[in-house]
Structure formats: structure tokens, C-alpha cells
Design a protein around this motif. Sequence first.
Motif, PDB file in Angstrom:
ATOM      1  N   ASN A   1     -42.505 -21.570   1.085  1.00  0.00           N
ATOM      2  CA  ASN A   1     -43.682 -21.540   0.203  1.00  0.00           C
ATOM      3  C   ASN A   1     -43.580 -20.464  -0.873  1.00  0.00           C
ATOM      4  OD1 ASN A   1     -44.903 -23.654   1.718  1.00  0.00           O
ATOM      5  ND2 ASN A   1     -45.456 -22.146   3.255  1.00  0.00           N
ATOM      6  N   ASN A   2     -42.428 -20.424  -1.534  1.00  0.00           N
ATOM      7  CA  ASN A   2     -42.198 -19.465  -2.628  1.00  0.00           C
ATOM      8  C   ASN A   2     -42.382 -18.015  -2.207  1.00  0.00           C
ATOM      9  OD1 ASN A   2     -41.587 -21.448  -4.586  1.00  0.00           O
ATOM     10  ND2 ASN A   2     -43.762 -21.900  -4.785  1.00  0.00           N
ATOM     11  N   GLY A   3     -41.962 -17.702  -0.990  1.00  0.00           N
ATOM     12  CA  GLY A   3     -42.010 -16.321  -0.510  1.00  0.00           C
ATOM     13  C   GLY A   3     -43.334 -15.878   0.077  1.00  0.00           C
ATOM     14  N   THR A   4     -44.291 -16.803   0.241  1.00  0.00           N
ATOM     15  CA  THR A   4     -45.564 -16.422   0.855  1.00  0.00           C
ATOM     16  C   THR A   4     -45.559 -16.641   2.364  1.00  0.00           C
ATOM     17  OG1 THR A   4     -46.548 -18.609   0.468  1.00  0.00           O
ATOM     18  CG2 THR A   4     -46.864 -16.930  -1.243  1.00  0.00           C
ATOM     19  N   GLY A   5     -44.499 -17.271   2.884  1.00  0.00           N
ATOM     20  CA  GLY A   5     -44.355 -17.457   4.318  1.00  0.00           C
ATOM     21  C   GLY A   5     -44.816 -18.823   4.786  1.00  0.00           C
ATOM     22  N   GLY A   6     -44.292 -19.204   5.942  1.00  0.00           N
ATOM     23  CA  GLY A   6     -44.673 -20.480   6.522  1.00  0.00           C
ATOM     24  C   GLY A   6     -43.905 -20.765   7.789  1.00  0.00           C
ATOM     25  N   TYR A   7     -44.185 -21.912   8.339  1.00  0.00           N
ATOM     26  CA  TYR A   7     -43.574 -22.316   9.608  1.00  0.00           C
ATOM     27  C   TYR A   7     -42.191 -22.896   9.362  1.00  0.00           C
ATOM     28  CZ  TYR A   7     -48.278 -21.563  11.199  1.00  0.00           C
ATOM     29  OH  TYR A   7     -49.485 -20.990  11.475  1.00  0.00           O
ATOM     30  N   VAL A   8     -41.287 -22.592  10.273  1.00  0.00           N
ATOM     31  CA  VAL A   8     -39.902 -23.034  10.170  1.00  0.00           C
ATOM     32  C   VAL A   8     -39.396 -23.487  11.534  1.00  0.00           C
ATOM     33  CG1 VAL A   8     -39.366 -21.497   8.234  1.00  0.00           C
ATOM     34  CG2 VAL A   8     -38.981 -20.708  10.558  1.00  0.00           C
ATOM     35  N   CYS A   9     -38.233 -24.109  11.520  1.00  0.00           N
ATOM     36  CA  CYS A   9     -37.491 -24.440  12.735  1.00  0.00           C
ATOM     37  C   CYS A   9     -36.132 -23.766  12.612  1.00  0.00           C
ATOM     38  CB  CYS A   9     -37.320 -25.948  12.851  1.00  0.00           C
ATOM     39  SG  CYS A   9     -38.859 -26.867  12.977  1.00  0.00           S
ATOM     40  N   ASN A  10     -35.715 -23.062  13.644  1.00  0.00           N
ATOM     41  CA  ASN A  10     -34.464 -22.299  13.625  1.00  0.00           C
ATOM     42  C   ASN A  10     -33.468 -22.842  14.639  1.00  0.00           C
ATOM     43  OD1 ASN A  10     -35.441 -20.407  11.754  1.00  0.00           O
ATOM     44  ND2 ASN A  10     -36.388 -19.222  13.378  1.00  0.00           N
ATOM     45  N   LYS A  11     -32.215 -22.699  14.295  1.00  0.00           N
ATOM     46  CA  LYS A  11     -31.119 -23.096  15.180  1.00  0.00           C
ATOM     47  C   LYS A  11     -29.951 -22.157  14.914  1.00  0.00           C
ATOM     48  CE  LYS A  11     -27.986 -27.026  15.780  1.00  0.00           C
ATOM     49  NZ  LYS A  11     -27.741 -28.406  15.345  1.00  0.00           N
ATOM     50  N   PHE A  12     -29.307 -21.713  15.965  1.00  0.00           N
ATOM     51  CA  PHE A  12     -28.112 -20.885  15.815  1.00  0.00           C
ATOM     52  C   PHE A  12     -26.885 -21.771  15.954  1.00  0.00           C
ATOM     53  CE2 PHE A  12     -31.249 -17.684  16.768  1.00  0.00           C
ATOM     54  CZ  PHE A  12     -30.910 -16.681  15.873  1.00  0.00           C
ATOM     55  N   VAL A  13     -25.961 -21.647  15.015  1.00  0.00           N
ATOM     56  CA  VAL A  13     -24.738 -22.444  15.023  1.00  0.00           C
ATOM     57  C   VAL A  13     -23.536 -21.501  14.981  1.00  0.00           C
ATOM     58  CG1 VAL A  13     -25.769 -24.490  13.989  1.00  0.00           C
ATOM     59  CG2 VAL A  13     -24.855 -22.744  12.511  1.00  0.00           C
ATOM     60  N   PRO A  14     -22.456 -21.857  15.661  1.00  0.00           N
ATOM     61  CA  PRO A  14     -21.269 -21.011  15.631  1.00  0.00           C
ATOM     62  C   PRO A  14     -20.695 -20.927  14.228  1.00  0.00           C
ATOM     63  CG  PRO A  14     -21.136 -22.616  17.413  1.00  0.00           C
ATOM     64  CD  PRO A  14     -22.308 -23.002  16.563  1.00  0.00           C
ATOM     65  N   MET A  15     -20.230 -19.752  13.841  1.00  0.00           N
ATOM     66  CA  MET A  15     -19.701 -19.522  12.503  1.00  0.00           C
ATOM     67  C   MET A  15     -18.511 -20.415  12.194  1.00  0.00           C
ATOM     68  SD  MET A  15     -18.104 -16.051  10.836  1.00  0.00           S
ATOM     69  CE  MET A  15     -19.500 -15.022  11.147  1.00  0.00           C
ATOM     70  N   TYR A  16     -17.679 -20.648  13.175  1.00  0.00           N
ATOM     71  CA  TYR A  16     -16.458 -21.411  12.944  1.00  0.00           C
ATOM     72  C   TYR A  16     -16.497 -22.798  13.592  1.00  0.00           C
ATOM     73  CZ  TYR A  16     -14.866 -16.935  11.304  1.00  0.00           C
ATOM     74  OH  TYR A  16     -14.750 -15.765  10.606  1.00  0.00           O
ATOM     75  N   GLY A  17     -17.678 -23.286  13.915  1.00  0.00           N
ATOM     76  CA  GLY A  17     -17.815 -24.628  14.418  1.00  0.00           C
ATOM     77  C   GLY A  17     -17.577 -24.819  15.900  1.00  0.00           C
ATOM     78  N   ASN A  18     -17.366 -23.771  16.637  1.00  0.00           N
ATOM     79  CA  ASN A  18     -17.151 -23.878  18.093  1.00  0.00           C
ATOM     80  C   ASN A  18     -18.153 -23.044  18.850  1.00  0.00           C
ATOM     81  OD1 ASN A  18     -14.943 -25.580  17.848  1.00  0.00           O
ATOM     82  ND2 ASN A  18     -13.560 -23.856  17.569  1.00  0.00           N
TER      83      ASN A  18
END
Length: 45
Positions: A28-45
Motif C-alpha cells: 500500500n505504497n509504504g503505509t503497510g498491510g497484510y502479506v503472506c510470507n514464505k522462506f525459500v532456499p537461496m540456491y533452490g535446495n
Amino acid sequence: MWQQAIGRASVTDACPEDYTPSWAMWPNNGTGGYVCNKFVPMYGN
């Protein structure tokens, strides 16, 4: 690990599989909001 995040319209919107709900400042242009997060390996493994 890298964090991948996608915005969502409201707190009641479901996150895709393997994502966890959260809140962040970047949506929202830096005013904040709800998100969904996921951690992924840097090199695909």
C-alpha cells in the motif's frame, strides 16, 4: 534462505499453500498491510 512475500487485500484473505500470514510495511505504497510470507532456499535446495 530468502523470504518471499506477496500482498493480500485483508486479514481474512487466505494465503497460498506453504505461505504464512503476516503484516509488513511495504504494501500500500509504504503505509503497510497484510502479506503472506514464505522462506525459500537461496540456491533452490
